[in-house]
Design an enzyme around this catalytic site. Structure first.
Site, mmCIF file in Angstrom:
data_model
loop_
_atom_site.group_PDB
_atom_site.id
_atom_site.type_symbol
_atom_site.label_atom_id
_atom_site.label_comp_id
_atom_site.label_asym_id
_atom_site.label_seq_id
_atom_site.Cartn_x
_atom_site.Cartn_y
_atom_site.Cartn_z
ATOM 1 N N THR A 29 80.029 -20.780 31.644
ATOM 2 C CA THR A 29 79.899 -22.073 30.973
ATOM 3 C C THR A 29 80.831 -22.140 29.772
ATOM 4 O OG1 THR A 29 78.061 -21.261 29.608
ATOM 5 C CG2 THR A 29 77.496 -22.389 31.668
ATOM 6 N N GLU A 46 76.151 -26.835 27.140
ATOM 7 C CA GLU A 46 76.928 -25.903 27.946
ATOM 8 C C GLU A 46 77.434 -26.599 29.205
ATOM 9 O OE1 GLU A 46 74.999 -21.801 28.058
ATOM 10 O OE2 GLU A 46 73.309 -23.108 27.550
#
Length: 218
Positions: free
Chosen positions: A72, A155
């Site tokens: 991420t 994220e």
């Protein structure tokens, strides 16, 4: 004449049936449906789309890649528009565009877990690999209850096969819809399974023409 009248009438009936069954607000995702999933309309509806400016990609805990196999890109909440900060905790989808930051030397930063990462500001991103194209993504807005966090993070998992990290680069993204609320999990495997369903859901929706047009925002 009689045959032609029947033919026209049949066409009108079929057209009417199509229009009755056509609803731009109906869920277009059936394959991966879970009880917690929210209806996804055939095109974005309020409050979407939401669009950011370019913001920094910073290091997080490193769990996405190391523990889950799903890397991420973390972005600072204070660089995002209020409309995004006010979103309910959960998983969203949209498109993202990364750009490099020129003129920066490599630097080393320390993550929250004490490990260090190299900020290369995206200098290893490749146009030949489409790294700098507008790409589909899923966004987690949440506190990651599985890991016991007590603060909110943003994220992005950009759905693309990057060959290198790009800490320090900048990303601009839009949010086009909401897949599901944030959940807690009893096992890491269950978390990974749900994230992969989120990814497939985003890919399916974002491939449709009414969503593809929003790539032009970035």
């Amino acid at each position: 004449m009689f045959t032609w009248t029947i033919y026209v009438s049949l066409l009108l009936v079929l057209a009417g049936t199509f229009l009755m069954n056509r609803n731009t607000n109906t869920d277009i995702i059936d394959t991966f449906k879970r009880e917690v999933d929210l209806p996804i309309p055939a095109q974005p509806g309020p409050p979407f789309p939401l669009v950011t400016d370019y913001c920094d990609i910073v290091c997080g805990f490193g769990r996405g890649s190391a523990e889950l196999g799903i890397p991420t890109a973390n972005v600072p909440i204070n660089q995002l528009p209020k409309g995004i900060n006010d979103l309910d905790l959960g998983v969203y989808f949209g498109f993202a565009h990364i750009k490099t930051v020129d003129g920066q030397e490599l630097s080393v930063e320390t993550r929250r877990d004490g490990r260090t990462v190299v900020y290369n500001y995206g200098q290893y991103l490749s146009e030949a690999n489409d790294d700098l194209s507008v790409l589909p993504m899923v966004l987690s807005v949440g506190k990651n209850p599985f890991y016991g966090n007590d603060f909110k993070t943003m994220e992005l998992h950009i759905i693309h096969d990057f060959k290198n990290d790009f800490y320090g680069a900048r990303v601009k993204f839009n949010i086009l819809g909401h897949i599901r609320p944030e959940l807690n999990y009893t096992t890491k495997e269950a978390l990974i399974e749900d994230i992969n369903i989120d990814i497939r859901t985003a890919q399916t929706v974002l491939a449709t023409p009414p969503y593809q047009v929003f790539k032009q925002q970035l």
